[in-house]
Design an enzyme around this catalytic site. Structure first.
Site, PDB file in Angstrom:
ATOM      1  N   LYS A  11       0.927  -1.133   0.061  1.00 29.40           N
ATOM      2  CA  LYS A  11       0.071   0.014   0.029  1.00 29.40           C
ATOM      3  C   LYS A  11       0.891   1.301   0.034  1.00 29.40           C
ATOM      4  O   LYS A  11       1.865   1.173   0.200  1.00 29.40           O
ATOM      5  CB  LYS A  11      -0.834  -0.001   1.203  1.00 29.40           C
ATOM      6  N   TYR A  51     -12.917  -1.523  -3.426  1.00 33.19           N
ATOM      7  CA  TYR A  51     -13.282  -1.650  -2.051  1.00 33.19           C
ATOM      8  C   TYR A  51     -14.597  -1.540  -1.837  1.00 33.19           C
ATOM      9  O   TYR A  51     -15.172  -1.304  -0.759  1.00 33.19           O
ATOM     10  CB  TYR A  51     -12.412  -0.921  -1.049  1.00 33.19           C
ATOM     11  N   ASN A 114      -2.082   0.230   6.588  1.00 36.31           N
ATOM     12  CA  ASN A 114      -1.636  -1.102   7.335  1.00 36.31           C
ATOM     13  C   ASN A 114      -0.726  -1.733   6.198  1.00 36.31           C
ATOM     14  O   ASN A 114      -0.668  -3.047   6.221  1.00 36.31           O
ATOM     15  CB  ASN A 114      -2.686  -1.948   7.749  1.00 36.31           C
ATOM     16  N   HIS A 117      -2.290  -5.579   1.415  1.00 32.08           N
ATOM     17  CA  HIS A 117      -3.564  -6.052   1.160  1.00 32.08           C
ATOM     18  C   HIS A 117      -3.205  -7.673   1.060  1.00 32.08           C
ATOM     19  O   HIS A 117      -2.179  -7.982   0.526  1.00 32.08           O
ATOM     20  CB  HIS A 117      -4.244  -5.469   0.131  1.00 32.08           C
ATOM     21  N   GLU A 128      -9.659 -10.181  -7.722  1.00 28.20           N
ATOM     22  CA  GLU A 128      -8.952  -9.211  -7.509  1.00 28.20           C
ATOM     23  C   GLU A 128      -7.527  -9.094  -8.299  1.00 28.20           C
ATOM     24  O   GLU A 128      -7.190  -8.267  -8.813  1.00 28.20           O
ATOM     25  CB  GLU A 128      -8.381  -9.065  -5.983  1.00 28.20           C
TER      26      GLU A 128
END
Ligand code: DAT
Ligand code: MG
Length: 140
Positions: A11, A51, A114, A117, A128
Site C-alpha cells: 500500500k 473496496y 496497514n 492487502h 482481485e
C-alpha cells in the site's frame, strides 16, 4: 489452481516509507512465487471499485482516499494454501494486534495505513487478480 493463488498490494504508506524491497523479501522467504507484479497508482474511482464491499463502512472514504494517494505494488502470488498462509504472514488488520514478525507488525503505521492487502478467499483472490492484471501479465 486458483486455490494456490492470492492477490496482494503493497500500500501507499509502505511504498512511501521505502519498504517495497523488505516486504517482497519477506514474501519470497515465506515461499511465495510472484506470478504477476506491477507498480501503479489507483485512481479514486478504481480504489472505490476495488473496496466496494466496504462501501457502507465509516472508514470507506478515508480508505479510498488513502489507497489512491500514491503508488502501490500489486502482485499475484502462488503457493500451496496461498490465501490463508498469506493472511498469516501479514498479520491482523490492526498492526497493534498483529503477531510479532508479521509484515503488518513490522511495517504498518495504523489500522488504516496497514502496509499490505491480502485476499480473504480463493474467489476474491481470482477477482482481485483479474481486476489488476490481464492474461498476458500473469506468468507460471
Ligand atoms: P483486511 O485488509 O485485513 O482484509 P478489511 O478487509 O476488514 O481488512 O478492511 C480493508 C481495509 O480497510 C483495511 O486493510 C484497512 C481499512 N480498515 C479496516 N478497518 C478499519 C478501521 N476500523 N479504520 C480505518 N480503516 C480501516
Ligand atoms: Mg479484507
Amino acid at each position: 489452481m486458483s486455490g494456490n493463488r492470492t492477490f496482494t498490494m503493497i500500500k501507499p504508506d509502505a511504498v512511501g516509507a521505502g519498504h517495497i524491497g523488505a516486504i517482497l523479501n519477506d514474501i519470497a522467504a515465506a515461499g511465495f512465487k510472484i506470478v504477476a507484479m506491477k507498480m501503479t497508482q489507483l485512481t479514486s474511482a478504481k480504489a472505490g471499485e476495488f473496496y466496494a464491499v466496504h462501501k457502507e463502512r465509516p472508514f470507506y472514504g478515508e480508505l479510498v482516499e488513502f489507497m489512491s494517494s500514491g503508488p502501490i505494488v500489486a502482485a499475484i502470488l502462488e503457493k500451496e494454501n496461498a490465501v490463508a498462509d498469506f493472511r498469516t504472514l501479514i498479520g491482523a488488520t490492526n498492526p497493534a494486534d498483529a503477531a510479532p514478525g508479521t509484515i503488518r507488525a513490522k511495517y504498518a503505521k495504523s489500522v488504516g495505513e496497514n502496509a499490505v492487502h491480502g485476499s480473504d478467499s480463493d474467489d476474491n483472490a481470482a477477482i482481485e487478480g483479474a481486476f489488476h492484471f490481464g492474461g498476458t501479465e500473469v506468468f507460471g
